[in-house]
Design a protein around this motif. Structure first.
Motif, mmCIF file in Angstrom:
data_model
loop_
_atom_site.group_PDB
_atom_site.id
_atom_site.type_symbol
_atom_site.label_atom_id
_atom_site.label_comp_id
_atom_site.label_asym_id
_atom_site.label_seq_id
_atom_site.Cartn_x
_atom_site.Cartn_y
_atom_site.Cartn_z
ATOM 1 N N TRP A 75 0.833 -1.190 0.000
ATOM 2 C CA TRP A 75 0.000 0.000 0.000
ATOM 3 C C TRP A 75 0.869 1.241 0.000
ATOM 4 O O TRP A 75 1.899 1.269 0.675
ATOM 5 C CB TRP A 75 -0.906 -0.018 1.239
ATOM 6 N N PRO A 76 0.539 2.265 -0.791
ATOM 7 C CA PRO A 76 -0.712 2.501 -1.515
ATOM 8 C C PRO A 76 -0.708 2.014 -2.963
ATOM 9 O O PRO A 76 -1.689 2.211 -3.670
ATOM 10 C CB PRO A 76 -0.852 4.015 -1.465
ATOM 11 N N ARG A 77 0.360 1.359 -3.396
ATOM 12 C CA ARG A 77 0.442 0.920 -4.793
ATOM 13 C C ARG A 77 -0.606 -0.120 -5.143
ATOM 14 O O ARG A 77 -1.258 -0.034 -6.184
ATOM 15 C CB ARG A 77 1.840 0.386 -5.089
ATOM 16 N N HIS A 83 -10.787 -3.254 3.814
ATOM 17 C CA HIS A 83 -10.370 -2.056 4.530
ATOM 18 C C HIS A 83 -11.304 -1.875 5.716
ATOM 19 O O HIS A 83 -12.505 -2.096 5.605
ATOM 20 C CB HIS A 83 -10.434 -0.834 3.618
ATOM 21 N N HIS A 108 2.728 7.547 3.852
ATOM 22 C CA HIS A 108 1.621 8.041 3.018
ATOM 23 C C HIS A 108 0.367 8.174 3.883
ATOM 24 O O HIS A 108 -0.157 7.186 4.378
ATOM 25 C CB HIS A 108 1.378 7.088 1.850
ATOM 26 N N GLN A 109 -0.090 9.400 4.076
ATOM 27 C CA GLN A 109 -1.257 9.690 4.923
ATOM 28 C C GLN A 109 -2.230 10.578 4.152
ATOM 29 O O GLN A 109 -2.225 11.801 4.285
ATOM 30 C CB GLN A 109 -0.808 10.375 6.225
ATOM 31 N N PRO A 110 -3.090 9.986 3.328
ATOM 32 C CA PRO A 110 -3.978 10.767 2.473
ATOM 33 C C PRO A 110 -5.153 11.414 3.196
ATOM 34 O O PRO A 110 -5.849 12.235 2.608
ATOM 35 C CB PRO A 110 -4.484 9.734 1.457
ATOM 36 N N GLY A 111 -5.379 11.101 4.456
ATOM 37 C CA GLY A 111 -6.554 11.614 5.158
ATOM 38 C C GLY A 111 -6.386 12.977 5.780
ATOM 39 O O GLY A 111 -7.346 13.521 6.338
ATOM 40 N N GLY A 112 -5.175 13.542 5.714
ATOM 41 C CA GLY A 112 -4.956 14.830 6.343
ATOM 42 C C GLY A 112 -5.292 14.751 7.823
ATOM 43 O O GLY A 112 -4.841 13.851 8.524
ATOM 44 N N THR A 116 -6.224 8.723 10.109
ATOM 45 C CA THR A 116 -4.841 8.259 10.077
ATOM 46 C C THR A 116 -4.829 6.826 9.568
ATOM 47 O O THR A 116 -5.614 5.998 10.019
ATOM 48 C CB THR A 116 -4.220 8.299 11.493
ATOM 49 N N VAL A 117 -3.937 6.557 8.636
ATOM 50 C CA VAL A 117 -3.767 5.200 8.123
ATOM 51 C C VAL A 117 -2.699 4.496 8.957
ATOM 52 O O VAL A 117 -1.634 5.054 9.207
ATOM 53 C CB VAL A 117 -3.337 5.205 6.646
ATOM 54 N N CYS A 127 -7.873 2.425 8.938
ATOM 55 C CA CYS A 127 -7.868 3.832 9.316
ATOM 56 C C CYS A 127 -8.482 4.020 10.695
ATOM 57 O O CYS A 127 -9.421 3.318 11.073
ATOM 58 C CB CYS A 127 -8.659 4.670 8.311
#
Length: 131
Positions: A75-77, A83, A108-112, A116-117, A127
């Motif tokens: 992840w994230p690939r 999930h 990599h933390q896309p949630g701002g 949190t991942v 998450c």
């Protein structure tokens, strides 16, 4: 509500979610600690070995399955096959405790600031967020 072929839709109910990993017991014990539950009696495979570990959380059953061919997603690939999102009253304290229990926090933390991942002990992302 009708289905695509105009027949009445079915009204099934989800009774469990199965999650594969390289060590079903270890993963079950991780989520038991995170969710405040307990592991029920294990299901055995054809050779009599413990293979699946059920965990009931409220009205939902999660079954953590030991899969000998399991490979964690990169992840994230990689696309995810499952999930889970978990809400906590104190997200920072939960994150610290989950890391103590074996989770890791990827860069990599896309949630701002929304979520949190983390990666569970099997390497699968989940998450955490506030309720």
């Amino acid at each position: 509500m009708a289905g695509a072929d105009n027949r009445p839709a079915l009204a099934g109910k989800v009774t469990s979610h199965a999650i594969w990993s390289d060590d079903g017991r270890r993963l079950a014990e991780f989520y038991v600690a995170a969710l405040g539950s307990e592991v029920s009696e294990a299901y055995r495979d054809e050779e009599g070995r413990e293979a699946a570990f059920p965990v009931r959380v409220g009205g939902t059953m999660f079954i953590f399955w030991t899969a000998t061919s399991f490979k964690a997603p990169e992840w994230p690939r990689d696309e995810l096959v499952f999930h889970m999102d978990i809400a906590f009253d104190d997200v920072e304290a939960a994150e610290r405790r989950l890391v103590e229990l074996g989770a890791t926090k990827p860069g990599h933390q896309p949630g701002g600031e929304h979520w949190t991942v983390l990666l569970d002990p099997s390497g699968q992302p989940f998450c955490i967020s506030a309720g």
